[in-house]
Each structure stands twice: as structure tokens, then as C-alpha cells.
Design a protein around this motif. Structure first.
Motif, PDB file in Angstrom:
ATOM      1  N   ILE A  20      75.493  11.610  18.557  1.00 34.99           N
ATOM      2  CA  ILE A  20      76.261  10.832  17.530  1.00 34.99           C
ATOM      3  C   ILE A  20      76.536   9.406  17.763  1.00 34.99           C
ATOM      4  N   GLU A  21      76.868   9.319  19.243  1.00 32.91           N
ATOM      5  CA  GLU A  21      77.055   7.861  19.682  1.00 32.91           C
ATOM      6  C   GLU A  21      75.954   6.989  19.609  1.00 32.91           C
TER       7      GLU A  21
ATOM      8  N   ARG B 209      78.357  26.282  25.154  1.00 29.05           N
ATOM      9  CA  ARG B 209      79.446  25.360  24.402  1.00 29.05           C
ATOM     10  C   ARG B 209      79.585  24.221  24.918  1.00 29.05           C
ATOM     11  N   PRO B 210      80.212  24.062  25.897  1.00 31.80           N
ATOM     12  CA  PRO B 210      80.332  22.584  26.687  1.00 31.80           C
ATOM     13  C   PRO B 210      79.455  21.682  26.533  1.00 31.80           C
ATOM     14  N   THR B 211      78.104  22.222  26.952  1.00 30.80           N
ATOM     15  CA  THR B 211      77.076  21.609  27.046  1.00 30.80           C
ATOM     16  C   THR B 211      76.646  21.003  25.537  1.00 30.80           C
ATOM     17  N   VAL B 212      76.471  21.744  24.633  1.00 32.27           N
ATOM     18  CA  VAL B 212      76.283  21.531  23.211  1.00 32.27           C
ATOM     19  C   VAL B 212      77.054  20.311  22.766  1.00 32.27           C
ATOM     20  N   GLU B 213      78.530  20.892  22.919  1.00 34.40           N
ATOM     21  CA  GLU B 213      79.382  19.761  22.661  1.00 34.40           C
ATOM     22  C   GLU B 213      79.081  18.160  23.204  1.00 34.40           C
ATOM     23  N   GLY B 214      78.889  18.220  24.489  1.00 33.80           N
ATOM     24  CA  GLY B 214      78.803  16.943  25.153  1.00 33.80           C
ATOM     25  C   GLY B 214      77.273  16.242  24.612  1.00 33.80           C
ATOM     26  N   VAL B 215      76.306  17.085  24.583  1.00 32.73           N
ATOM     27  CA  VAL B 215      75.070  16.554  24.144  1.00 32.73           C
ATOM     28  C   VAL B 215      75.223  15.925  22.580  1.00 32.73           C
ATOM     29  N   THR B 216      75.870  16.921  21.811  1.00 32.84           N
ATOM     30  CA  THR B 216      75.901  16.283  20.491  1.00 32.84           C
ATOM     31  C   THR B 216      76.968  15.130  20.261  1.00 32.84           C
ATOM     32  N   GLU B 217      77.914  15.089  21.192  1.00 30.97           N
ATOM     33  CA  GLU B 217      78.684  13.746  21.192  1.00 30.97           C
ATOM     34  C   GLU B 217      77.923  12.828  21.372  1.00 30.97           C
ATOM     35  N   GLY B 218      77.030  12.651  22.388  1.00 32.45           N
ATOM     36  CA  GLY B 218      76.190  11.598  22.817  1.00 32.45           C
ATOM     37  C   GLY B 218      75.203  11.281  21.720  1.00 32.45           C
TER      38      GLY B 218
ATOM     39  N   ARG C 133      70.026  12.524  11.662  1.00 31.74           N
ATOM     40  CA  ARG C 133      70.045  11.390  10.854  1.00 31.74           C
ATOM     41  C   ARG C 133      68.652  10.682  10.571  1.00 31.74           C
ATOM     42  N   ALA C 134      68.052  11.318   9.851  1.00 31.65           N
ATOM     43  CA  ALA C 134      66.644  10.815   9.606  1.00 31.65           C
ATOM     44  C   ALA C 134      66.741   9.357   9.314  1.00 31.65           C
ATOM     45  N   GLU C 135      67.679   8.747   8.590  1.00 32.14           N
ATOM     46  CA  GLU C 135      67.905   7.402   8.200  1.00 32.14           C
ATOM     47  C   GLU C 135      68.047   6.706   9.310  1.00 32.14           C
ATOM     48  N   ALA C 136      68.075   7.198  10.586  1.00 32.23           N
ATOM     49  CA  ALA C 136      68.574   6.412  11.563  1.00 32.23           C
ATOM     50  C   ALA C 136      67.265   5.363  12.076  1.00 32.23           C
ATOM     51  N   GLY C 137      66.318   5.692  11.674  1.00 31.74           N
ATOM     52  CA  GLY C 137      65.308   4.703  11.903  1.00 31.74           C
ATOM     53  C   GLY C 137      64.141   4.947  10.847  1.00 31.74           C
ATOM     54  N   HIS C 138      63.334   4.068  10.533  1.00 34.32           N
ATOM     55  CA  HIS C 138      61.978   4.199   9.886  1.00 34.32           C
ATOM     56  C   HIS C 138      60.383   3.970  10.418  1.00 34.32           C
ATOM     57  N   LEU C 139      59.542   4.396   9.868  1.00 33.29           N
ATOM     58  CA  LEU C 139      58.151   4.347  10.249  1.00 33.29           C
ATOM     59  C   LEU C 139      57.318   3.790   9.098  1.00 33.29           C
ATOM     60  N   LEU C 140      56.388   2.979   9.601  1.00 32.17           N
ATOM     61  CA  LEU C 140      55.453   2.713   8.703  1.00 32.17           C
ATOM     62  C   LEU C 140      54.191   3.201   8.969  1.00 32.17           C
ATOM     63  N   GLY C 141      53.289   3.497   8.058  1.00 32.35           N
ATOM     64  CA  GLY C 141      51.776   3.895   8.067  1.00 32.35           C
ATOM     65  C   GLY C 141      51.240   2.998   7.440  1.00 32.35           C
ATOM     66  N   VAL C 142      50.242   2.122   7.900  1.00 34.41           N
ATOM     67  CA  VAL C 142      49.524   0.772   7.079  1.00 34.41           C
ATOM     68  C   VAL C 142      48.037   1.299   7.159  1.00 34.41           C
TER      69      VAL C 142
END
Lengths: 385, 385
Positions: free
Chosen positions: A54-55, A43-52, A82-91
Motif C-alpha cells: 500500500i505504501e 497472518r502477520p506476514t500478510v499484514e506486513g507485506v500488504t502494508e508495504g 492498483r492497475a492504475e499505479a503505472g501504465h505501459l505503451l505498445g508501439v
């Protein structure tokens, strides 16, 4: 051989972070309790990692589920990728058109655009067209250019690792063009350039006709066919990036050029004149004998090229794409001849992605690049040599 | 995705043991101080692991170096890998001969033997011949059969993972033969069966013409050529073990069988009649026009088959082996035609191992099998999907 001489806390943190991110990507939203169960982490590991995460902007707290607030006094917090945290192009940069697809970090396509371009257009004009299509797609989807994490590009030719086209006879000015470098000027993110048939093979494996097989050959069937192959799910580029460039096989020991194959007169067809070729196929269907013979020659050559690829590589599945895939009567002779001559004949199917295959594969390659950064852990322990 | 939720002491012990064994194999003899330095492990760990390896028979204390006893009061103990702790066989079962090589765990060949066998011999006779050759080699080297750790076998045909020959037209009774199962009755160790060209590719990479490249095609050139390929240093068997079985390519859309290619009369040559073929080549050299034309057809076909492999796979290096490699005038036309038709022509060289290639590769495959047991660590940590 790797050493394992004690724990590396930053390596562990990165592994744990990748594990949590991977779990979140595979579902809509998870609570910390879910994550503890799915990942096997404390639990503490999951909390710490998730916080990171999110940041870092890759994870966000999700809205509580409908009704949940009413059932309990205080619902457990849920987190989503957050899928919207970045975008990709295929050209796709082809002989007749340029096209672009855009997705979020989950690979779901949220916009697309394309423009025609003349097969005789010089490279500068073709690249201008690319910039226009990309700008259109970004504008219409409202994605800021700065939010792009990677751009994948599929184009005919042998492409070096740095994105330079070593040899590309299909497009004017393509041989020797530093395509990756030219395109990188328009983006502040990595640009990955790949041969078009290779990109299409990746696409059919990702979300097309080859999603159930890891050992495939994709044939971009045209007057001069190219091919891309996956071996064990990985793109096989060849030592010099030229694997699958089977086009020259037919010329060996003969005086025949590809254009002559489909010509019903003494004049060769232009190799990229798809309209003229489609007319020959239509004439053949109406019973025209000369057109019929031309079509027969074309199919025989395709069968021969595909057989060479199949005998050399022994794939589980062959996917036929490119414009020739849309013509009647291509699949059946292929299946019959492969069954006759291959010691272990593969399944043969048509492309499911059609015109979108190259752009989709380019997008997937961009996504692979970003996922490597998000999920890869350097110094992976391995005791094999 | 792998989990890393705390150290697994038995996994760690196995990793450390493999690390120490690997270090010892790479040198003549090492002291505990040497091992501590080379492996990065602590002194107590090295001591414990070495003790375990000695108990297991894989490591032994080496004799002190000449003169060392005089220099110091008491010389440091030195340890060496016991290559004689186990032995490996590499067996070739071909149309005209069966052969066997034997080595210790270091892969150094300590004995060899071979017998001729008729190309028309039924499978039982051929397997009897194999047993005779193996018994001879064991007797002459004084290695007890019980000391064999693995046996590798190279033979023509498409071979399944369990050692059954799915298709093998070169040898009577070979198609459908449960070759692995039949041979396992003679040994109490694993028996690994592989296609002959695949085995030869492995051999040339191990200690032959391809030792400096990881992306190679080995062509077993005969009347019906087969090929084996390594991609990134790993054998590419294909989805059904049929990769490189290029022999049928020439038959596509034609009525020509391979035997007709080299015939100077209307009678086809027997496909395995190497003597007759060598005579045709000799006649051609003396200026015989019909023989010259037959040789020309043979070389054109070889060029075409090799070109198909090269275009499909794009190797760095092509190694030509098999009996046709011994004939004059094979290499030059291959190089010229590949340079003309391949977008990125590979280097083309002759086999260095010649007749020994298949058996040597079979031995290496047996060694690979044993090394996997000695050095592999299950549960290797990987954070990639």
C-alpha cells in the motif's frame, strides 16, 4: 551452483511481497484472510507485506462489497491491485503506419491510436509521427507521461538487445539506427525494442490465436516474410536476434528477387506495394491467367518459407499474420503442403489480432519488463548447475 | 508460484549433499577443510553430508598424497568422488554400424566397440547386433551389467519421449518400433533414446567443435540431412521431437527425390550408398563433368538446407558432421553462401568427433539423466510464475 547457507530476510520479504501481489492481481479484491489462505503465509506476514505494498502504491483498500456492510457489523477490509499505479505503451513502427496502445499494469488496453506514414518517409519523419501518436494517446486517456513504467516497440529488422536496428531494409534509414536510444529521449522509463514478427508472436500467445500453445511460429506474411517463434512459451530471438528472418531463403542459388515473384509484367512490383499486390490477387480471382500464375508463385514461396521454419523448429502451431493473411486462398495450400512434407505437421491458423498484433506484442513485452521488476526475486535458489 | 513458508530440513540436506558432491566431482580429492571453504557450509554439515555420501557409495576416502605423511604427524583425510560407483553406456544404432561407448560417472570413456550391420538388416537383427556390441564392451572393461546407471541411444528418426520411433525411414522396420521398450529388456537401468543428429549436437557441445557455444546447429550431412540444435545450451527437440528434420524441404513443389540429386545416370543412387557417393565425389575431383554437376547439385542442396536452419534458428555456430563432412569442398561453399544470404551469418566448422559423435552424445544424455538424480533438488524455490 547456488548456496543456501541460511535465510536472507530481505530475500524472503521480497518473495512474500511478490506472492501477495500475484494473488491480488489474479482476483478483484481479497481480504487478509483470503490472502492468508491463498498464499500459505502467516497472518502477520500478510499484514506486513500488504502494508508495504500500500505504501508503495501498488495496492489499495477496495470499497466494501454491495450489501456487505449491512450483513455484518464491520466488514473485513478488502484489498486490490492498483492497475492504475503505472501504465505501459505498445508501439508499432511499420512501413505504412505507426500505432500505439496503452494499458494499466493489468495489461487491459484503455486507449489506442495510429497514423499513416509513407513507406519512403525518412527516419526522422517516422519518429516524429510516433511521438505525435503517443502524445495523442496519452492526452486522450489522461495518463501523465510520468506514469509510464515501460514502452515496448515492434518494428521490422534485426534488433540488438540495446534497441539498435542492426539491419532493417524495409524502412528508409533504419539500418544502424539507434532506435531505442532515440526513443528513450521521449520517455523517462525503459524502452524495449523488438522485431515486429517476434512482437506479434508474443501477442498471439498472450491474447490471440496461440493462447493455448507454448510452441508456436508466427509468420508475418508479406512479400518478404518474417517470423517470430516461441519455444516453451519463451520468445526465441536467436543468438544475434535474427531468428525467423527467413526472407532470404528464396534467393539462394537463384536470381529471383521477391518483387519479381508477384509481378505480372517484366517490371517488378515494389516490395511494399500492398495495394498493387491486392490488385493482382483480385485479378487472379477474376480468372486472369497471368495474375493467377503470379499468385501461385507467391503462395508457393510462402509455403516453402513456412515449411523451412516448421522443419527446423517443429512448432505445435503456426499462426499466419500480416497483410497476406487477409488474402483468400493462403491457408489451404499451406495446410496441404505442410501435411505432405512435414514429418509432424503443425496446426495452421490465421492471426486473431490482425493489424493489432505487433503493437499488442510490444505492449506485452513492456508489461513483461515491469512484471519482472515487480515479481522477480534475485538470488532465486537453484541447486542445478 | 513457489511457496517459502519455512525451511524443509530434508530439502536442505539434499541441497547440501548435492553441493558437496559437485565440489568433489570438480577436483581430484578434497579435505573437509577444503570442502568447508569451497561450499560455504559449516564443518559439522560437511562432515555429516560426506559421511552420508560415503555410505551411499558415491564418495570414498582417498589415499594420502605422496610425502604428506612425512610432513605432518597425521595428514588430513581427503575424499574423492567415486566415478566407478556407476557406469553409463552411449549406443549408436545407425544404418551401417552399431557402436557403444562406456564411461564412469565422471563421463571419461573407458571402453568402446562397434560392429558393421547391413543397411537392409531387419530390426531384430540390428538389435541383436546392439546386444552383442554392448556385451563385448562390458566384458572387455570388466563392468558388471548391474553397475550400469543409464543407457543413452542415438538413432535416425523422430523419437517419442518414451523411446518409440515415430518415423524412421532410414532403417528397415524402424517406424513404429518401441525401441526404448525393446532395449529396456536388456538393462535394469533407464534407457534414453534420442534422434541421432540431436545426440551428435549434444556431443559436439560436450567435448567437440561446439564446446565454446550454447547456440548451435549440428548438421548430420548425408543424402538426406538431419540436424540437431541447442538453444541456450539445451537440446531443442521441438514440440513433437521433429525439430531439424529438414530432409523434406527440398521436395517441396518439385519432383526431385534426394537420390536423384547425386545420380550421374538416370538411375537414382540408393540414399544410403555412401560408397557410390564417395566415388561420384572422386570422379568430380578428376574432372568428370557429369560427376561435377552431381556434386554441385548435392552441395547446393546442403547449402539450402543449412541456410533454412540458420535463418529459422539464428545459431552462433554450425557444425557439419556425418559422412558428407569428410568429403572435400563442402565447407567453403557453405560459408560463402551463408555469408551472402544470412542477415547474421554463423561460424561454420567441421565436426571434431566425426564417427563418434552420435555415441558420445548418447552417453552424455545418459550422464545427464544420472546427474539429474544425483544433483537435482525437487521443489527448487522459484518466485517466478
Amino acid at each position: 551452483m547456488g548456496r543456501l547457507t541460511g535465510g536472507d530476510p530481505s530475500l524472503l520479504r521480497r518473495i512474500n511481497s511478490a506472492v501477495v501481489l500475484h494473488a491480488l492481481r489474479g482476483s478483484d479484491a481479497l481480504t487478509l484472510t483470503d490472502l492468508t489462505r491463498v498464499t500459505g503465509l502467516s497472518r502477520p506476514t500478510v499484514e506486513g507485506v500488504t502494508e508495504g505494498l500500500i505504501e508503495g502504491g501498488l495496492v489499495v483498500e477496495a470499497a466494501p462489497e454491495e450489501g456487505e456492510a449491512r450483513r455484518q457489523g464491520r466488514p473485513a477490509r478488502r484489498f486490490r491491485f492498483r492497475a492504475e499505479a503505472g501504465h505501459l505503451l505498445g508501439v508499432e513502427i511499420g512501413p505504412h503506419r505507426v500505432a500505439a496502445l496503452i494499458s494499466g499494469l493489468d495489461g487491459r488496453i484503455i486507449g489506442a491510436g495510429s497514423r499513416e506514414v509513407s513507406e519512403t518517409a525518412p527516419e526522422d519523419e517516422r519518429l516524429d509521427r510516433v511521438r505525435t501518436v503517443v502524445a495523442d494517446v496519452l492526452r486522450r486517456t489522461g495518463v501523465p507521461r510520468s506514469n509510464l513504467r515501460a514502452v515496448g516497440v515492434g518494428t521490422p529488422g534485426i534488433v540488438e538487445a540495446d534497441g539498435t536496428v542492426r539491419l532493417g531494409t524495409a524502412l528508409p534509414g533504419w539500418t544502424g539506427l539507434a532506435l531505442g536510444e532515440r526513443l528513450r529521449r521521449s520517455f523517462r522509463c525503459p524502452v524495449i525494442v523488438e522485431n515486429d514478427a517476434n512482437a506479434a508472436a508474443v501477442a498471439e500467445h498472450w491474447k490471440g490465436a496461440a493462447s493455448d500453445s507454448d510452441d508456436i511460429v508466427f509468420v508475418l506474411a508479406g512479400l518478404s516474410p518474417g517470423a517470430g517463434s516461441l519455444i516453451g512459451g519463451r520468445l526465441h530471438r536467436g543468438y544475434g536476434g535474427a531468428a525467423g528472418e527467413i526472407g532470404a531463403l528464396h534467393l539462394l542459388g537463384r536470381g529471383v528477387t521477391p518483387e519479381h515473384l508477384l509481378s505480372t509484367t517484366d517490371e517488378p512490383l515494389h516490395p511494399l506495394d500492398e495495394q498493387a499486390v491486392a490488385e493482382v490477387f483480385a485479378l487472379a480471382k477474376q480468372g486472369d491467367a497471368r495474375a493467377g500464375a503470379a499468385v501461385e508463385r507467391f503462395i508457393q514461396r510462402l509455403v516453402h518459407d513456412v515449411a523451412a521454419l516448421v522443419l527446423a523448429l517443429d512448432p505445435e502451431l503456426v499462426v499466419i499474420g500480416g497483410w497476406a493473411a487477409g488474402l483468400d486462398g493462403v491457408l489451404q495450400p499451406l495446410r496441404e503442403e505442410l501435411a505432405r512434407f512435414c514429418l509432424r505437421p503443425p496446426r495452421v491458423v490465421l492471426s486473431m489480432l490482425g493489424e493489432a498484433a505487433v503493437g499488442t506484442g510490444a505492449l506485452r513485452l513492456a508489461l513483461d519488463h515491469v512484471e519482472e521488476q515487480l515479481f522477480a526475486v534475485d538470488g532465486t535458489v537453484s541447486a542445478r548447475r
